[in-house]
Write a protein that holds these residues in place. Structure first.
Motif, mmCIF file in Angstrom:
data_model
loop_
_atom_site.group_PDB
_atom_site.id
_atom_site.type_symbol
_atom_site.label_atom_id
_atom_site.label_comp_id
_atom_site.label_asym_id
_atom_site.label_seq_id
_atom_site.Cartn_x
_atom_site.Cartn_y
_atom_site.Cartn_z
ATOM 1 N N MET A 1 0.848 -1.185 0.000
ATOM 2 C CA MET A 1 0.000 0.000 0.000
ATOM 3 C C MET A 1 0.888 1.240 0.000
ATOM 4 N N GLY A 2 0.521 2.227 -0.807
ATOM 5 C CA GLY A 2 1.290 3.454 -0.880
ATOM 6 C C GLY A 2 1.020 4.358 0.312
ATOM 7 N N ARG A 3 1.821 5.377 0.400
ATOM 8 C CA ARG A 3 1.661 6.344 1.491
ATOM 9 C C ARG A 3 0.379 7.145 1.283
ATOM 10 N N ILE A 4 -0.387 7.328 2.358
ATOM 11 C CA ILE A 4 -1.601 8.133 2.276
ATOM 12 C C ILE A 4 -1.216 9.602 2.298
ATOM 13 N N GLU A 5 -1.685 10.344 1.308
ATOM 14 C CA GLU A 5 -1.326 11.755 1.181
ATOM 15 C C GLU A 5 -2.479 12.650 1.633
ATOM 16 N N TYR A 6 -2.133 13.715 2.366
ATOM 17 C CA TYR A 6 -3.129 14.706 2.741
ATOM 18 C C TYR A 6 -2.402 15.967 3.202
ATOM 19 N N SER A 7 -3.135 17.062 3.241
ATOM 20 C CA SER A 7 -2.542 18.351 3.572
ATOM 21 C C SER A 7 -2.408 18.523 5.085
ATOM 22 N N PRO A 8 -1.565 19.470 5.540
ATOM 23 C CA PRO A 8 -1.468 19.740 6.984
ATOM 24 C C PRO A 8 -2.815 20.136 7.595
ATOM 25 N N GLU A 9 -3.647 20.853 6.845
ATOM 26 C CA GLU A 9 -4.957 21.257 7.362
ATOM 27 C C GLU A 9 -5.844 20.032 7.607
ATOM 28 N N ILE A 10 -5.824 19.077 6.671
ATOM 29 C CA ILE A 10 -6.596 17.853 6.853
ATOM 30 C C ILE A 10 -6.015 17.034 8.003
ATOM 31 N N SER A 11 -4.697 17.022 8.144
ATOM 32 C CA SER A 11 -4.062 16.322 9.261
ATOM 33 C C SER A 11 -4.567 16.860 10.584
ATOM 34 N N ASP A 12 -4.680 18.177 10.688
ATOM 35 C CA ASP A 12 -5.196 18.785 11.921
ATOM 36 C C ASP A 12 -6.645 18.378 12.164
ATOM 37 N N LEU A 13 -7.449 18.381 11.098
ATOM 38 C CA LEU A 13 -8.856 17.986 11.222
ATOM 39 C C LEU A 13 -8.977 16.539 11.675
ATOM 40 N N LEU A 14 -8.209 15.640 11.053
ATOM 41 C CA LEU A 14 -8.286 14.219 11.400
ATOM 42 C C LEU A 14 -7.778 13.956 12.819
ATOM 43 N N GLY A 15 -6.893 14.808 13.296
ATOM 44 C CA GLY A 15 -6.396 14.658 14.660
ATOM 45 C C GLY A 15 -7.454 14.934 15.707
ATOM 46 N N ARG A 16 -8.555 15.555 15.288
ATOM 47 C CA ARG A 16 -9.641 15.872 16.222
ATOM 48 C C ARG A 16 -10.845 14.949 16.055
ATOM 49 N N VAL A 17 -10.712 13.913 15.217
ATOM 50 C CA VAL A 17 -11.821 12.993 14.976
ATOM 51 C C VAL A 17 -12.156 12.219 16.242
ATOM 52 N N ARG A 18 -13.437 12.120 16.539
ATOM 53 C CA ARG A 18 -13.931 11.369 17.697
ATOM 54 C C ARG A 18 -14.941 10.348 17.189
ATOM 55 N N ARG A 19 -14.739 9.084 17.518
ATOM 56 C CA ARG A 19 -15.597 8.020 17.011
ATOM 57 C C ARG A 19 -16.748 7.730 17.961
ATOM 58 N N ARG A 20 -17.922 7.513 17.391
ATOM 59 C CA ARG A 20 -19.072 7.095 18.186
ATOM 60 C C ARG A 20 -18.897 5.640 18.625
ATOM 61 N N PRO A 21 -19.505 5.249 19.746
ATOM 62 C CA PRO A 21 -19.493 3.829 20.117
ATOM 63 C C PRO A 21 -20.211 3.005 19.046
ATOM 64 N N ILE A 22 -19.738 1.775 18.798
ATOM 65 C CA ILE A 22 -20.383 0.904 17.817
ATOM 66 C C ILE A 22 -21.747 0.481 18.348
ATOM 67 N N ALA A 23 -22.785 0.671 17.509
ATOM 68 C CA ALA A 23 -24.155 0.405 17.955
ATOM 69 C C ALA A 23 -24.462 -1.093 18.005
ATOM 70 N N GLY A 24 -23.815 -1.868 17.150
ATOM 71 C CA GLY A 24 -24.056 -3.302 17.158
ATOM 72 C C GLY A 24 -25.301 -3.743 16.419
ATOM 73 N N TRP A 25 -25.830 -2.899 15.542
ATOM 74 C CA TRP A 25 -26.987 -3.296 14.741
ATOM 75 C C TRP A 25 -26.569 -4.358 13.727
ATOM 76 N N PRO A 26 -27.256 -5.499 13.634
ATOM 77 C CA PRO A 26 -26.896 -6.523 12.649
ATOM 78 C C PRO A 26 -27.049 -6.008 11.215
ATOM 79 N N TRP A 27 -26.075 -6.336 10.381
ATOM 80 C CA TRP A 27 -26.056 -5.915 8.980
ATOM 81 C C TRP A 27 -26.676 -7.013 8.127
ATOM 82 N N ARG A 28 -27.671 -6.655 7.322
ATOM 83 C CA ARG A 28 -28.389 -7.589 6.460
ATOM 84 C C ARG A 28 -28.101 -7.258 4.992
ATOM 85 N N PRO A 29 -26.938 -7.666 4.476
ATOM 86 C CA PRO A 29 -26.575 -7.289 3.105
ATOM 87 C C PRO A 29 -27.466 -7.947 2.065
ATOM 88 N N GLY A 30 -27.975 -7.143 1.142
ATOM 89 C CA GLY A 30 -28.753 -7.645 0.026
ATOM 90 C C GLY A 30 -30.160 -8.088 0.373
#
Length: 201
Positions: A1-30
């Motif tokens: 896999m190649g290096r992921i490229e992004y700007s310093p501004e996006i790096s700052d934004l991604l550094g503040r990402v907060r993930r929600r708890p996983i809800a655990g809803w079953p996935w019914r594909p198709g």
């Protein structure tokens, strides 16, 4: 896999990402939504021509989401119509015809007053976006990022169930939308003034 490229501004934004708890809803594909199970929400994997998908970041709280939301009366019970409307409101996005992927079964029904419901997932071509603006319904002004589907799962915090969902979306998008199976790994923000990505849906 190649290096992921992004700007310093996006790096700052991604550094503040907060993930929600996983809800655990079953996935019914198709699987079609069973008769009698109300569809309350519709979210979409919106694919740029290079295989990346649109993710929304709320800069105030760092929460990442896919475009989409609750069905409203004007959607007439159509999850595709709800997705197109919500994508326009949240991300000023223009999309092609939404394709059904499956649904998440919400037994607790937090989106349905405590009664069970379905949360539909769809895929669509991302044709372009207008100038960035706040969502008229919530007032949130999202940052609009194009990222590879696997990275979207990581940012969303959906874990293995999210990867299964992403694989289903990529399979449909590869087959029906003509996007590559392996997406560009560059993280890119849509221009604030808007852009055109594809002339076909």
């Amino acid at each position: 896999m190649g290096r992921i490229e992004y700007s310093p501004e996006i790096s700052d934004l991604l550094g503040r990402v907060r993930r929600r708890p996983i809800a655990g809803w079953p996935w019914r594909p198709g699987e079609p939504v069973p008769a009698g199970l109300p569809v309350k929400q519709s979210w979409g994997w919106l694919f740029a021509p290079d295989g990346r998908v649109l993710t929304l970041v709320n800069p105030k709280d760092g929460i990442v989401s896919l475009p989409g939301g609750s069905l409203e009366p004007e959607d007439d019970g159509d999850p595709g119509a709800a997705l197109a409307r919500e994508a326009g409101e949240e991300a000023q996005a223009r999309i092609g015809l939404p394709l059904y992927l499956g649904y998440l079964y919400d037994r607790v029904g937090s989106a349905n007053g405590g009664h069970e419901c379905a949360r539909v997932r769809m895929a669509a071509a991302l044709l372009g976006a207008g100038p960035s603006a706040p969502d008229p319904a919530s007032g949130r002004h999202y940052r609009r990022l194009l990222v590879a589907p696997g990275l979207a799962v990581e940012l969303l915090g959906w874990g293995v169930p999210g990867l299964r969902q992403a694989r289903a979306a990529v399979a449909v998008a590869t087959r029906h939308l003509g996007v590559p199976a392996v997406a560009d790994e560059t993280i890119e923000e849509l221009p604030a003034g808007g852009c055109v990505l594809s002339a076909k849906g």
